[in-house]
Design an enzyme around this catalytic site. Structure first.
Site, PDB file in Angstrom:
ATOM      1  N   THR A   1      -0.386  -3.385  10.962  1.00 41.49           N
ATOM      2  CA  THR A   1      -1.122  -3.432   9.705  1.00 41.49           C
ATOM      3  C   THR A   1      -0.233  -4.031   8.740  1.00 41.49           C
ATOM      4  OG1 THR A   1      -2.401  -1.518   9.860  1.00 41.49           O
ATOM      5  CG2 THR A   1      -2.035  -2.288   7.686  1.00 41.49           C
TER       6      THR A   1
ATOM      7  N   ASN B   1      -0.012  10.649   6.414  1.00 47.41           N
ATOM      8  CA  ASN B   1      -1.293  10.286   7.016  1.00 47.41           C
ATOM      9  C   ASN B   1      -2.332  11.381   6.973  1.00 47.41           C
ATOM     10  OD1 ASN B   1      -1.123   7.474   7.900  1.00 47.41           O
ATOM     11  ND2 ASN B   1       0.751   8.255   8.838  1.00 47.41           N
TER      12      ASN B   1
ATOM     13  N   GLU C   1       6.138   4.452   7.850  1.00 45.27           N
ATOM     14  CA  GLU C   1       5.714   5.717   7.247  1.00 45.27           C
ATOM     15  C   GLU C   1       6.553   6.870   7.783  1.00 45.27           C
ATOM     16  OE1 GLU C   1       1.126   4.621   6.073  1.00 45.27           O
ATOM     17  OE2 GLU C   1       1.491   5.838   7.837  1.00 45.27           O
TER      18      GLU C   1
ATOM     19  N   SER D   1      -6.503  11.811   0.091  1.00 49.17           N
ATOM     20  CA  SER D   1      -6.718  12.853  -0.913  1.00 49.17           C
ATOM     21  C   SER D   1      -5.984  12.526  -2.193  1.00 49.17           C
ATOM     22  CB  SER D   1      -6.293  14.205  -0.366  1.00 49.17           C
ATOM     23  OG  SER D   1      -4.945  14.144   0.046  1.00 49.17           O
TER      24      SER D   1
ATOM     25  N   LYS E   1       3.936  -6.979   3.753  1.00 44.92           N
ATOM     26  CA  LYS E   1       3.668  -5.576   3.456  1.00 44.92           C
ATOM     27  C   LYS E   1       3.260  -4.877   4.750  1.00 44.92           C
ATOM     28  CE  LYS E   1       0.370  -3.474   3.187  1.00 44.92           C
ATOM     29  NZ  LYS E   1      -0.628  -2.711   4.047  1.00 44.92           N
TER      30      LYS E   1
ATOM     31  N   THR F   1       0.871  -1.192   0.000  1.00 41.98           N
ATOM     32  CA  THR F   1       0.000   0.000   0.000  1.00 41.98           C
ATOM     33  C   THR F   1       0.904   1.237   0.000  1.00 41.98           C
ATOM     34  OG1 THR F   1      -0.225  -0.159   2.408  1.00 41.98           O
ATOM     35  CG2 THR F   1      -2.023  -1.053   1.083  1.00 41.98           C
TER      36      THR F   1
END
Lengths: 405, 405
Positions: free
Chosen positions: A193, A400, A276, A405, A182, A156
């Protein structure tokens, strides 16, 4: 952003395990977003899943199918949409995905386990997804390239595919363990996650397979955290083809457990390195605890502290923030005067206060590195735990705040 | 950055309570950084302190002095340096500060309570601090300006002074409660990194004063969180001059408790509105819980979720992230199909899934506001709790990555 360089490892084929991926266009065009993994007849499959009370539809269905008594033969994984928070429609869609793959492959619906990752709360684009299945099936291959492409097809917000492989010598035989994973946000124990798919040619009893999966997940994926958020979709699946060496003797179990732990830990660490916005890879070792749970509590309290994480981002050896986080961990009768903290080879804190020989220069030199080991000694017992985490950067906020968007 | 506009309230004098501040130059020149608060003879003083196991030296000394039997007469507060993680030197410095103020004021050393806020791990610049005490004492005044200047003198990364005041009618008498507070980062329950000093002319028994302090702190400062980090220095002190109306009858206690709660809650909310990097003020109400603890657990799990906080920053009505956070809260036997979530007047989630009438437009309209109410109904009991928090912005990362530089 990601910490260090990572090249995808060479993966030997595991005979009977085939992987195929396709560009179905689930969320974006021209990217691999649908993966099928085939286990050979006679294979054994074990799974570990998220403990989030709001588990996603595919998690519910995968659990049901694993418990059905029907041997699992296919995993189907889509990215771009988590099929979570989708209620009855979501369950129907997950089951319909399994049914269609089962029809195409000529197996029972319960022989298929579904997995989804991506945005929460939108229903799967079923027509698009189902239309992609034949291409994924047609692409099924055993070789290293198929593993690599599958690793790409499950990503992702990850910036790179993640794989790990070991080949173990067992007397005159060898066994191989391959894994892909992942995950880069919404990472925390129970589970991160993350999706991880691991396969081996080794032959194991069902009970042992299950036990080793749980044990190695506990010390790998359940010991990583980016942001403390647990996903609704996490899953780790272990396939054993039962075609290779038998794992039965104490020695064989020890060697196999060790190899499986290496694969799991490498995959878990790869997720953290690609966390991230990560600019640091932090290893938090807590020792001298009364119980492993206590060591984990301290490690996670420090790992989740935004003040510690921003100090790491700033390469600031702010030992006061680490000490304050240790001090608020849920530890009963905590005598802080026994606490010592080391940053790499530099002692920051001893007897609960700043170490006498400590200098800012020495601390800053360690903090400037990309890989930062922090060791916290509680001085109250013999138990320990290790947790891996990242810093909290501007990039994390950007990723995040902009994700949808 | 801060949410909304805030003007410092008019504060009536509380006869006998005098405040004086000085620019001692503890960390920076030309800013108020040393405050003395004087309670009149016969006053009663209660305190609530951080539960961080690494509490700072002034917290240890303030607790000792409060327990000494000597009535507290002076509070001395410095900003710029927390005197935390400073070991024996820190304790000696905190005691020396009390002793010097006691000498200047002609009271016993145990009649002085010390408070410090600022950087952790550096020893106090004692010469500078002690040299500032005469000026702070000379400035002691009762009026509203003295309260305002004291509120300024205790700030660290705060962007504005925080005060609250109520005047209550009790039959034919009135009582006043004034409070000032500081704090904007390292904010979490038990307690936030915050200092709060509240005074009243009301006359209360020692036991009642203590009980009301604890009760109102529990539902104000212990219900706010910016980043989940507890400070080593938090303290809330309540002074009663014993010169005004007697708080004894059930009715008087109810009126006074209510007024005190208002002051505490306003101060706590002011801390959140001025939270580090805050662009949103978020009220999380959790209802339908079996216990208040359970409601608080759910509220804090959501409030601490970096994914929820970054979505708030982005004004993104990402109900999936709220739902995922609710789902990982430590609640036993959690039937998520009973959960409903409202964002302001818009229903996001019902029966554990997206509400049927929900539209992104409606959700986005609420998220665009500065003040965001989120109500989570668990549907399993009668208990509830309210927690106030902020979003997670780029500014938060900047403030905390740059704080020491």
């Amino acid at each position: 952003m990601a910490v260090g360089e990572a090249s995808f490892p060479e993966m030997p084929a595991i005979p009977g395990v085939r992987l195929g991926s396709a560009m179905a266009g689930i969320k974006k065009a021209n990217r691999r977003d649908l993966v099928v993994i085939e286990a050979p007849e006679g294979a054994r499959v074990a799974g570990a899943f998220t403990r989030n009370a709001f588990c996603a539809a595919p998690v519910t269905v995968a659990r049901e199918h694993l418990a059905s008594g029907e041997a699992a033969r296919y995993l189907v994984i889509n990215t771009g949409n988590a099929n979570a928070g989708t209620g009855e429609v979501g369950l129907r869609d997950a089951r319909a995905t399994c049914a269609e793959l089962a029809r195409l492959a000529g197996v029972a619906g319960e022989a298929v386990l579904p997995f989804s990752t991506g945005v929460i709360g939108e229903t799967l684009p079923m027509e698009t997804l189902l239309a992609g299945l034949p291409a994924a099936l047609a692409a099924l291959e055993e070789g290293g390239q198929a593993w690599h492409q599958a690793a790409e097809g499950i990503l992702t917000t990850d910036t790179r595919p993640k794989g790990a492989s070991v080949t173990l010598a067992l007397g005159e035989e060898t066994v191989t363990i391959n894994g892909i994973a992942k995950g880069s946000g919404m990472i925390q124990p129970n589970m991160a996650t993350m999706l991880a798919f691991v396969a081996t040619d080794a032959s194991l009893d069902e009970a042992l397979l299950d036990e080793l999966l749980r044990e190695t997940v506990e010390r790998s994926f359940n010991c990583i955290t980016v942001d403390g958020d647990t996903s609704t979709n996490d899953a780790c699946v272990l396939i054993s083809t039962q075609r290779g060496a038998r794992i039965e003797s104490d020695e064989a179990v020890a060697v196999f457990r060790n190899g499986l732990q290496r694969v799991m830990t490498e995959l878990a660490q790869a997720i953290i390195r690609d966390g991230e916005g990560a600019t640091k890879f932090v290893t938090l070792q807590v020792g001298g605890a009364r119980t492993r749970r206590e060591a984990l509590d301290v490690a996670f309290t420090v790992a989740h502290s935004p003040l510690v994480k921003t100090a790491l981002y700033a390469s600031d050896a702010n030992w006061g923030r680490i000490l304050a986080a240790v001090g608020r961990a849920p530890v009963a009768d905590f005598d802080v005067s026994r606490v010592a903290i080391d940053l790499g080879e530099v002692r920051l804190v001893e007897a609960g206060g700043r170490a006498s020989g400590y200098t800012e220069e020495a601390g800053s030199a360690v903090m400037a590195r990309e890989e930062i080991p922090i060791r916290i000694e509680l001085g109250r017992g013999e138990e320990s735990a290790t947790v891996w985490t990242t810093d909290l950067s501007h990039e994390y906020v950007s990723i995040n705040a902009d994700y949808r968007s």
